[in-house]
Design a protein around this motif. Structure first.
Motif, PDB file in Angstrom:
ATOM      1  N   LEU A   1       0.828  -1.225   0.000  1.00  0.00           N
ATOM      2  CA  LEU A   1       0.000   0.000   0.000  1.00  0.00           C
ATOM      3  C   LEU A   1       0.855   1.265   0.000  1.00  0.00           C
ATOM      4  N   PRO A   2       1.832   1.432   0.907  1.00  0.00           N
ATOM      5  CA  PRO A   2       2.648   2.661   0.888  1.00  0.00           C
ATOM      6  C   PRO A   2       3.407   2.834  -0.418  1.00  0.00           C
ATOM      7  N   ALA A   3       3.889   1.739  -0.993  1.00  0.00           N
ATOM      8  CA  ALA A   3       4.628   1.853  -2.249  1.00  0.00           C
ATOM      9  C   ALA A   3       3.727   2.360  -3.375  1.00  0.00           C
ATOM     10  N   LEU A   4       2.536   1.848  -3.428  1.00  0.00           N
ATOM     11  CA  LEU A   4       1.597   2.303  -4.457  1.00  0.00           C
ATOM     12  C   LEU A   4       1.217   3.768  -4.262  1.00  0.00           C
ATOM     13  N   ARG A   5       0.964   4.163  -3.060  1.00  0.00           N
ATOM     14  CA  ARG A   5       0.592   5.556  -2.795  1.00  0.00           C
ATOM     15  C   ARG A   5       1.750   6.492  -3.143  1.00  0.00           C
ATOM     16  N   THR A   6       2.984   6.057  -2.845  1.00  0.00           N
ATOM     17  CA  THR A   6       4.146   6.881  -3.194  1.00  0.00           C
ATOM     18  C   THR A   6       4.268   7.025  -4.700  1.00  0.00           C
ATOM     19  N   ALA A   7       4.050   5.923  -5.413  1.00  0.00           N
ATOM     20  CA  ALA A   7       4.119   5.984  -6.874  1.00  0.00           C
ATOM     21  C   ALA A   7       3.060   6.913  -7.452  1.00  0.00           C
ATOM     22  N   LEU A   8       1.886   6.917  -6.877  1.00  0.00           N
ATOM     23  CA  LEU A   8       0.804   7.785  -7.372  1.00  0.00           C
ATOM     24  C   LEU A   8       1.099   9.257  -7.130  1.00  0.00           C
ATOM     25  N   LYS A   9       1.965   9.519  -6.113  1.00  0.00           N
ATOM     26  CA  LYS A   9       2.303  10.911  -5.801  1.00  0.00           C
ATOM     27  C   LYS A   9       3.519  11.398  -6.591  1.00  0.00           C
ATOM     28  N   ASP A  10       4.026  10.574  -7.481  1.00  0.00           N
ATOM     29  CA  ASP A  10       5.193  10.970  -8.262  1.00  0.00           C
ATOM     30  C   ASP A  10       4.899  12.226  -9.074  1.00  0.00           C
ATOM     31  N   GLU A  11       5.834  13.179  -9.067  1.00  0.00           N
ATOM     32  CA  GLU A  11       5.633  14.484  -9.712  1.00  0.00           C
ATOM     33  C   GLU A  11       5.436  14.339 -11.229  1.00  0.00           C
ATOM     34  N   LYS A  12       6.186  13.407 -11.830  1.00  0.00           N
ATOM     35  CA  LYS A  12       6.051  13.239 -13.272  1.00  0.00           C
ATOM     36  C   LYS A  12       4.664  12.721 -13.634  1.00  0.00           C
ATOM     37  N   LEU A  13       4.177  11.779 -12.838  1.00  0.00           N
ATOM     38  CA  LEU A  13       2.825  11.265 -13.096  1.00  0.00           C
ATOM     39  C   LEU A  13       1.789  12.354 -12.913  1.00  0.00           C
ATOM     40  N   GLN A  14       1.944  13.136 -11.843  1.00  0.00           N
ATOM     41  CA  GLN A  14       0.991  14.208 -11.578  1.00  0.00           C
ATOM     42  C   GLN A  14       1.011  15.236 -12.716  1.00  0.00           C
ATOM     43  N   ALA A  15       2.215  15.553 -13.220  1.00  0.00           N
ATOM     44  CA  ALA A  15       2.327  16.516 -14.318  1.00  0.00           C
ATOM     45  C   ALA A  15       1.663  15.987 -15.583  1.00  0.00           C
ATOM     46  N   ALA A  16       1.874  14.710 -15.854  1.00  0.00           N
ATOM     47  CA  ALA A  16       1.267  14.122 -17.050  1.00  0.00           C
ATOM     48  C   ALA A  16      -0.243  14.103 -16.965  1.00  0.00           C
ATOM     49  N   LEU A  17      -0.739  13.813 -15.774  1.00  0.00           N
ATOM     50  CA  LEU A  17      -2.184  13.778 -15.604  1.00  0.00           C
ATOM     51  C   LEU A  17      -2.802  15.178 -15.596  1.00  0.00           C
ATOM     52  N   ALA A  18      -2.015  16.160 -15.187  1.00  0.00           N
ATOM     53  CA  ALA A  18      -2.530  17.536 -15.152  1.00  0.00           C
ATOM     54  C   ALA A  18      -2.667  18.136 -16.542  1.00  0.00           C
ATOM     55  N   HIS A  19      -1.907  17.606 -17.501  1.00  0.00           N
ATOM     56  CA  HIS A  19      -1.963  18.127 -18.876  1.00  0.00           C
ATOM     57  C   HIS A  19      -2.255  16.975 -19.819  1.00  0.00           C
ATOM     58  N   PRO A  20      -3.507  16.588 -19.904  1.00  0.00           N
ATOM     59  CA  PRO A  20      -3.856  15.395 -20.697  1.00  0.00           C
ATOM     60  C   PRO A  20      -3.790  15.613 -22.195  1.00  0.00           C
TER      61      PRO A  20
END
Length: 739
Positions: free
Chosen positions: A678-697
């Protein structure tokens, strides 16, 4: 009056050209008459025109116009009016009751056919008089005054032809024997001795033999048309738009000033007087004045409609000897247009009220103020006028009366008038409609016509106050292709097209008027109303409704809620009848935007049932609008399994939400691996690159969206899933669809 006489003579002349007795009859008489006046032999000209008229290369009406002008020119020389009338009397076709060309009914006094315009050859009844008119003398009465009361009486039979050489010759002691070709035409030559008179110009002589007519002829005013014979549309009332079998003008809506005007008109009909209706341009002055006349005057009232250019000096003479039991009115619409020569107007305006005649006139405020206040003759004539003023602004009482009218044009004026006002709205409509229609013809203004068309259709869909910009015009015409792929709008827009479209017509408004936002333009309300009423206007298609709804939502235009509501009825019809397969999706979207949950869910379900690849839209609605993830997942999965690539990523994130939920349950139950994952998955979801990609679809494809809804998208579903995964989601999911 001399113009009428010249026109009548020309009509008789041309209509006689193809007759059997032309050479020895009308031609011979006219050649002699014209030669005596103008010292010219017109035989060759007559034969040339006769050949064209009889051969079909010269329209009779054109020939008549040529000879009317030449005869009128002769009047400035020394033609004798009585001789011209004898020519008309002897050669007119007085027995004509129908036009030989089109068989339309004509009256005895008609010169031309009112339907086809051909010359009939039946001029007005000839005149007779008994005076000599010295022209050029500033103190002499006008020709109109002298002839006005004579045009309605028949010419008495002339004496035997006088073969004498001229007016100064004595009787011939040895008259020439009768021959089949007399030297002179069968006209009496008037002998008037004015050797001791002082004459300052050319002379027109007219003879009247009192021995034949002991009583005076009837007044010309007794032949003015009756009020019951006149139509509202022929008296200067500004036309309004009409389609199919609509009457030329809508019913008159009573104005607040009517009672005061009625009092003045009724008094003027009894005692005579000058009544002037003043007001702003296009305030309805003419319609109001005419309605007052119809309310107060009897049907047998004689009315003289003085068009601009009419010599009003003839009117007092035309009224002399009139039937005193009758009522007479002089109608002067736009009185200021008669003031080019004030001296020709001021005197009759002062005289006619004393004759017991009502002069009913209209004038704009500015013109009345210009002519009323001063020291010239016009100002003095207007001092005796009684005035009633109108405004373009209608009172609440007037608007209430307007709202009760059933005529569609009046209903449209009440609904769409906005800043224009009622009368200006009705008046400017025909000009806007005709100019916009003609702009589409080859060689016209195709781009400007297209801009206005898109603005009209946007307004028909409910975007009434929202203006269009270059961006939204491009979206509707080029991106959504509401008029087909063949119609393209060239960008950037040319300023000359916008300038032409927004130029005010009649000083009121252009085809385009400013929208709510700076730099935007919307269609003029009269143009929208006329397009809505015109039976030939193309109907609004589903693609137009869809594009306009999408545009108002995407660009957040002020009228978007009105557009959604107005679209419901036609789209629901198409959806329920199955006429357009895309209608259910649009109806579901509109219901979603309007917050109608039951209708939205019903129609989204219908969309999924018709096409499994679109079932994810119901899933998105359940997730984003209602927060029901468990119910949403099956529909999104169905669409993905049906081969639709759009919902696959959001399905993965939503399944991850479910996976983390159950991993969390396992960790709480003591499962060590679940607790470590669970912590590993949550950390991966908080990755800045992922967040940036999702913010600009990436840009949404607006060209061919399956569903016109910028809220129910995969990006919104993914962000909702992340909010849940990262514990950012509130207890009650936010409303991401409605505004």
């Amino acid at each position: 009056m001399l113009d009428d006489l010249a026109a009548a003579a020309a009509g008789v002349l041309v209509s006689s050209m193809c007759s059997e007795g032309w050479e020895s009859g009308a031609k011979r008489a006219f050649v002699h008459l014209y030669k005596r006046a103008m010292k010219q032999d017109v035989s060759a000209d007559l034969e040339e025109h006769r050949g064209g008229v009889c051969g079909g290369t010269l329209p009779p009406r054109d020939a008549a116009r040529i000879w009317r002008d030449r005869i009128r020119e002769a009047f400035t020389k020394e033609i004798i009016a009585a001789d011209v009338n004898r020519f008309i009397r002897d050669f007119r076709q007085s027995d004509i009751t129908s036009c030989p060309s089109c068989e339309s009914r004509v009256e005895h006094r008609d010169i031309y056919c009112g339907e086809c315009g051909d010359v009939l050859g039946a001029g007005p009844t000839p005149v007779s008089a008994g005076f000599v008119i010295p022209e050029g003398n500033g103190h002499a009465p006008s020709l109109g005054d002298l002839f006005a009361d004579l045009l309605s009486s028949p010419l008495p039979p002339g004496p035997d032809p006088d073969p004498g050489p001229g007016p100064d010759s004595g009787p011939d002691p040895d008259p020439a024997p009768t021959s089949p070709e007399p030297a002179q035409p069968p006209y009496a030559q008037d002998h008037i001795d004015y050797r001791h008179a002082h004459v300052n110009g050319p002379v027109i002589g007219v003879q009247y033999n009192n021995n034949h007519y002991p009583s005076s002829p009837p007044a010309l005013a007794d032949f003015w048309p009756r009020l019951s014979e006149l139509r509202r549309g022929a008296v200067g009332i500004h036309p309004v738009s009409c389609f199919d079998d609509e009457p030329q003008l809508p019913p008159y809506v009573p104005r607040d000033r009517d009672p005061e005007l009625d009092r003045l008109v009724a008094k003027g009909l009894k005692e005579g007087g000058l009544v002037v209706v003043t007001g702003e341009p296009l305030a309805g002055k003419t319609a109001t004045a005419w309605a007052a006349l119809e309310r107060n005057a009897g049907p047998d009232t004689r009315v003289f409609i003085a068009h601009p250019g009419t010599d009003l000096r003839e009117l007092p003479a035309a009224l002399r000897g009139r039937d005193r039991t009758g009522t007479y009115v002089v109608w002067l619409d736009d009185l200021e247009r008669h003031f080019d020569e004030p001296a020709l107007v001021a005197r009759p305006l002062a005289q006619l009220p004393h004759e017991g005649v009502l002069v009913l006139a209209t004038m704009p405020d500015a013109a009345y103020d210009t002519h009323r206040f001063g020291k010239d003759q016009t100002a003095r004539a207007l001092r005796g006028a009684r005035t009633v003023d109108l405004t373009c602004e209608w009172s609440k009482a007037e608007l209430a009366r307007l709202s009760e009218e059933r005529d569609p044009r009046l209903k449209g004026a009440f609904r769409w008038r906005m800043f224009l006002g009622v009368t200006r709205f009705l008046s400017v409509g025909p000009d806007l409609w005709e100019e916009w229609r003609r702009a589409s013809r080859p060689g016209g203004r195709a781009t400007a016509h297209l801009l206005v068309r898109a603005a009209i259709d946007a307004a028909r869909c409910g975007a009434i106050t929202s203006g269009l910009s270059e961006e939204t015009w491009d979206f509707l015409i080029n991106v959504r292709q509401i008029y087909g792929s063949d119609v393209r709008l060239e960008l950037p827009l040319r300023q000359e097209d916008l300038d032409w479209a927004k130029r005010p017509r009649l000083g009121v408004c252009g085809l385009l008027v400013p929208g709510d936002e700076e730099g935007t333009w919307r269609a003029a309300a009269p143009l929208v109303e006329d397009t809505t009423r015109c039976p030939d206007s193309p109907p609004l298609t589903l693609s137009v409704w869809e594009a306009v709804a999408w545009m108002t939502k995407l660009y957040r235009l002020p009228d978007r809620h009105r557009v959604f509501c107005r679209a419901l009825r036609p789209v629901q019809h198409w959806a329920e009848t199955g006429e357009d397969p895309a209608a259910p999706a649009l109806l579901a979207t509109l219901s979603t935007w309007l917050g109608d949950g039951s209708e939205a869910e019903h129609w989204w379900r219908r969309v999924g049932e018709a096409d499994a690849s679109q079932a994810h839209m119901l899933g998105r609605y359940l997730l984003l609008e209602k927060g029901e993830l468990t119910k949403a997942l099956p529909y999104i999965q169905t669409a993905a399994e049906a081969g639709n690539p759009d919902p696959t990523q959001e399905l993965g994130f939503l399944l991850l939400v479910r996976a983390l939920h159950w991993l969390g349950v396992a960790a709480e139950q003591g499962n060590a691996s679940a607790a470590q994952l669970l912590p590993a998955l949550r950390t991966a979801l908080k990755d800045e690159k992922l967040q940036a990609a999702l913010a600009h679809p990436g840009a949404t494809d607006l060209t061919t969206p399956v569903i016109p809804d910028p809220a129910l998208t995969a990006e919104h579903a993914i962000h909702r899933a992340l909010d849940i995964l990262l514990d950012r989601a509130p207890a009650t999911p936010p409303d991401t669809v409605k505004e």
